[in-house]
Write an enzyme that holds these catalytic residues in place. Structure first.
Site, mmCIF file in Angstrom:
data_model
loop_
_atom_site.group_PDB
_atom_site.id
_atom_site.type_symbol
_atom_site.label_atom_id
_atom_site.label_comp_id
_atom_site.label_asym_id
_atom_site.label_seq_id
_atom_site.Cartn_x
_atom_site.Cartn_y
_atom_site.Cartn_z
ATOM 1 N N GLU A 86 -4.691 -52.125 -26.849
ATOM 2 C CA GLU A 86 -4.966 -51.362 -25.630
ATOM 3 C C GLU A 86 -3.620 -51.098 -24.979
ATOM 4 O O GLU A 86 -2.928 -52.024 -24.558
ATOM 5 C CB GLU A 86 -5.894 -52.079 -24.663
ATOM 6 C CG GLU A 86 -6.224 -51.124 -23.507
ATOM 7 C CD GLU A 86 -7.252 -51.658 -22.543
ATOM 8 O OE1 GLU A 86 -8.444 -51.595 -22.870
ATOM 9 O OE2 GLU A 86 -6.858 -52.132 -21.469
ATOM 10 N N GLU A 140 3.859 -42.848 -18.133
ATOM 11 C CA GLU A 140 3.254 -43.907 -17.322
ATOM 12 C C GLU A 140 4.310 -44.462 -16.372
ATOM 13 O O GLU A 140 5.367 -44.918 -16.814
ATOM 14 C CB GLU A 140 2.700 -45.005 -18.222
ATOM 15 C CG GLU A 140 1.892 -46.046 -17.468
ATOM 16 C CD GLU A 140 1.225 -47.043 -18.397
ATOM 17 O OE1 GLU A 140 0.126 -47.510 -18.063
ATOM 18 O OE2 GLU A 140 1.798 -47.360 -19.459
ATOM 19 N N CYS A 185 -3.053 -50.372 -16.186
ATOM 20 C CA CYS A 185 -3.131 -49.325 -17.203
ATOM 21 C C CYS A 185 -4.107 -48.216 -16.812
ATOM 22 O O CYS A 185 -4.007 -47.092 -17.319
ATOM 23 C CB CYS A 185 -3.523 -49.925 -18.549
ATOM 24 S SG CYS A 185 -5.077 -50.851 -18.529
ATOM 25 N N LYS A 225 0.560 -65.497 -26.915
ATOM 26 C CA LYS A 225 1.888 -65.369 -26.297
ATOM 27 C C LYS A 225 1.707 -64.723 -24.935
ATOM 28 O O LYS A 225 1.133 -63.637 -24.814
ATOM 29 C CB LYS A 225 2.812 -64.538 -27.173
ATOM 30 C CG LYS A 225 4.220 -64.378 -26.568
ATOM 31 C CD LYS A 225 4.355 -63.101 -25.775
ATOM 32 C CE LYS A 225 5.753 -62.979 -25.172
ATOM 33 N NZ LYS A 225 6.013 -61.690 -24.553
#
Length: 487
Positions: free
Chosen positions: A251, A386, A285, A175
Site C-alpha cells: 500500500e 504526494e 496516504c 520492522k
C-alpha cells in the site's frame, strides 16, 4: 504524559534485545528528548528471521487455527486494556492530537477480532472430478512474513498487516521506524503479554534507516513482504526482491481527489474537506490533497474554506484545544515548504499561504499551518506529487466528465471522495474514478471487514477484508484416487 524517558528495545524470540547504537526519541511538538532507543539493522533482522523461521517450522502455529484465533482475540483484549497508555505515547512521540491518536489505536481490536474469526473459518476446497478421482486444494501459510510499517500511523498500519498474516498461519518479522520507537516498544509489551502467542511468532525490531529492511527483502527465508510506504520505495523493494520471486503486498502513496459538485451540501462537505487536509497534519496516504470544485460554487467554497483553515488551531497534543498537531520533524516541515514555494513559482496562487510556525513557543516544534493553493494546470508538481503535509491544491472544473478526467490525471489511485446530493451522479462518478476506495459524501471511512488498496502506483494487493489473507497464503493441490468397487 509529558515525558517517558525510557529506553526502547527490540522484541525478538520472546526476549528484549538491545543494540550497540542508541538514538534519541524526540517529541516533535517541542524538539525535546523523551527517551532513547536501540537502533537496529541487519544483525537484528537476521535474529528476527531465524526466530520466526524456527517458530514456523517447530511450533504448531501454522496448523492450529484454534490457537491462532485464541491468540488474536487475546491480543485484541490486551490492546483494549492498553488503549489509553498507547494513545499517550503515540501523541507524545508522533504528534497526533489525542482524538486522532484514539482514532488510530481504537481501530486495532476490531481488526484482530475479525481475523481471529477468519482463522477459524479459513478453508480450502475439494472436488470429485470424476468417480473416485479427487482434487483437494489446501490454503497453506507461506512461511515467514516480513512487515514494514511507516511512522505516520505505526500502530494500526502494523496491525493491519500483522492480523491477516497471523490468521493465515505465518510467523512475522516486523520492522518499525525509529521515529516511533517508544510506540513500537509499547506495542511489543502488549505482544509479550499475550499468553497464547508462541515464542518467536511475532518479532519486531526498530531502525532509523533501511539496512534491516533490505536484509529482510534480500532473505530467501522471507517469501512474502507486506509494505506500507512511498511508491518510490515500493518500486525499489519490488525490484530488489525479484531475484527471489518474492511476493509483495504494497500500500503506497496517494493523491486523493475530493470532488465537489454544484449540488453538494457545502455545510456538510467543507468541515470534512478541512479534516481531510489536517488529520495527522496531512501525513496520511489518504489525505485529501486535491480539491476539484465545480465553477459555479468555486467562489463560495474558496471563501468558506479559507475561513475554516485560518481557524485551525495548530498546537501540541498535550493541549486539548489543539485541532492539528505537529509534523513528524522539522526536516519534513522544510521539505513541504520547499514544495509550496516551488508550486508558487510554477504558477500556483497562494489563497492561504500557511507555512512553518516561526514565532512563539510553537517555533521550537515541527508545526506547519494549513496551506491552500489554487491552480489552473493539473500537471503542476503540487497536483501530481504526494506532499505528505497540510497543503491543498484546488482547481475548478465545468462538467462531470472534466471532473473525472482531472481526478484520474494522477499516477496514484488510492482513494477519492465525491460530494453531490444528486441520486445518480455519485455512483456514476465513483465507477469512473480509478481508485481503490471512493467515498460518497464522506471521507476516510474504513472498515476492517472490507478491502482497501490502490490502483496504479498506489499499490498491489489489498489490506483489510477477506482478500488481505491472500498475500500470506500459498495454494497446494493434492490429487488422489480411490477404488470405488468393493474388493
Amino acid at each position: 504524559m509529558n515525558s517517558i524517558n525510557l529506553h526502547a528495545r527490540h522484541w525478538i524470540g520472546g526476549k528484549w534485545i538491545d543494540s550497540p547504537k542508541h538514538l534519541d526519541s524526540i517529541n516533535p511538538a517541542t524538539g525535546m528528548k523523551i527517551g532513547t532507543y536501540a537502533d537496529g539493522g541487519p544483525t537484528e533482522a537476521a535474529q528476527a528471521i531465524q526466530s520466526a523461521l524456527k517458530s514456523f517450522r517447530e511450533s504448531d502455529w501454522r496448523e492450529n487455527r484454534i490457537l491462532r484465533a485464541k491468540a488474536l482475540n487475546e491480543m485484541a483484549d490486551r490492546f483494549e486494556k492498553g488503549t489509553d497508555d498507547l494513545i499517550q505515547i503515540l501523541s507524545l512521540e508522533n504528534g497526533k492530537v489525542k482524538r486522532e491518536a484514539r482514532f488510530e489505536v481504537e481501530m486495532v481490536p476490531p481488526k484482530l477480532r475479525f481475523y481471529a474469526a477468519l482463522a477459524l473459518t479459513e478453508h480450502g476446497r475439494a472436488i470429485e472430478v470424476s468417480p473416485g478421482r479427487y482434487s483437494t486444494v489446501l490454503r497453506e501459510a507461506m512461511g515467514v512474513a516480513g512487515i514494514i510499517a511507516p511512522w505516520n500511523s505505526p500502530v494500526v498500519l502494523f496491525i493491519r498487516s500483522l492480523a491477516p498474516a497471523l490468521a493465515a498461519g505465518c510467523t512475522v518479522v516486523g520492522k518499525l521506524p525509529g521515529l516511533t520507537a517508544q510506540t513500537n516498544a509499547r506495542m511489543c509489551e502488549i505482544f509479550s503479554e499475550v499468553e497464547a502467542l508462541p515464542e518467536g511468532v511475532v518479532n519486531v525490531f526498530t531502525e532509523s534507516h533501511g539496512d534491516g529492511s533490505r536484509a529482510i527483502i534480500d532473505s530467501p527465508d522471507v517469501p512474502v513482504i507486506s509494505f506500507t510506504g512511498s511508491s518510490r520505495t515500493g518500486q525499489a523493494i519490488s525490484a530488489a526482491g525479484a531475484k527471489h520471486l518474492k511476493r509483495f503486498g504494497l500500500e503506497l502513496g496517494g493523491k486523493t481527489p475530493v470532488l465537489i459538485f454544484e449540488d453538494a451540501d457545502l455545510e456538510k462537505a467543507l468541515p470534512v474537506v478541512e479534516k481531510a487536509l489536517t488529520v495527522f497534519a496531512g501525513q496520511f496516504c489518504m489525505t485529501g490533497s486535491r480539491l476539484l470544485v465545480q465553477k459555479s460554487v468555486l467562489a463560495t467554497v474558496r471563501e468558506n474554506l479559507v475561513a475554516r483553515l485560518k481557524a485551525v488551531k495548530v498546537g501540541p497534543a498535550s493541549d486539548p484545544a489543539s485541532d492539528m498537531g505537529p509534523m513528524i520533524n522539522r526536516e519534513n516541515v522544510a521539505r513541504v515548504d520547499a514544495m509550496v514555494e516551488a508550486a508558487i513559482k510554477q504558477g500556483a496562487k497562494a489563497i492561504l499561504r500557511g507555512g512553518p510556525v516561526k514565532d512563539g513557543p510553537l517555533s521550537k516544534g515541527a508545526f506547519y499551518q494549513p496551506t491552500l493553493l489554487e491552480i489552473n494546470d493539473h500537471s503542476l508538481t503540487i497536483a501530481q506529487d504526494e506532499v505528505f503535509g497540510p497543503v491543498l491544491a484546488m482547481q475548478a472544473f465545468d462538467t462531470e466528465e472534466e471532473a473525472v478526467s482531472l481526478a484520474n490525471n494522477s499516477m496514484y489511485g488510492l482513494a477519492a471522495s465525491v460530494w453531490s446530493t444528486n441520486v445518480d451522479r455519485p455512483l456514476r462518478v465513483a465507477r469512473e474514478i480509478n481508485a481503490g476506495t471512493v467515498w460518497i459524501n464522506n471521507w476516510a471511512v474504513v472498515y476492517s471487514e472490507t478491502e482497501e488498496g490502490g490502483y496504479k502506483q498506489s499499490g498491489l494487493g489489498r489490506l483489510n477484508g477477506i482478500a488481505a489473507m491472500d498475500d500470506f497464503i500459498e495454494y497446494k493441490t493434492i490429487v488422489h484416487e480411490i477404488n470405488l468397487r468393493a474388493a
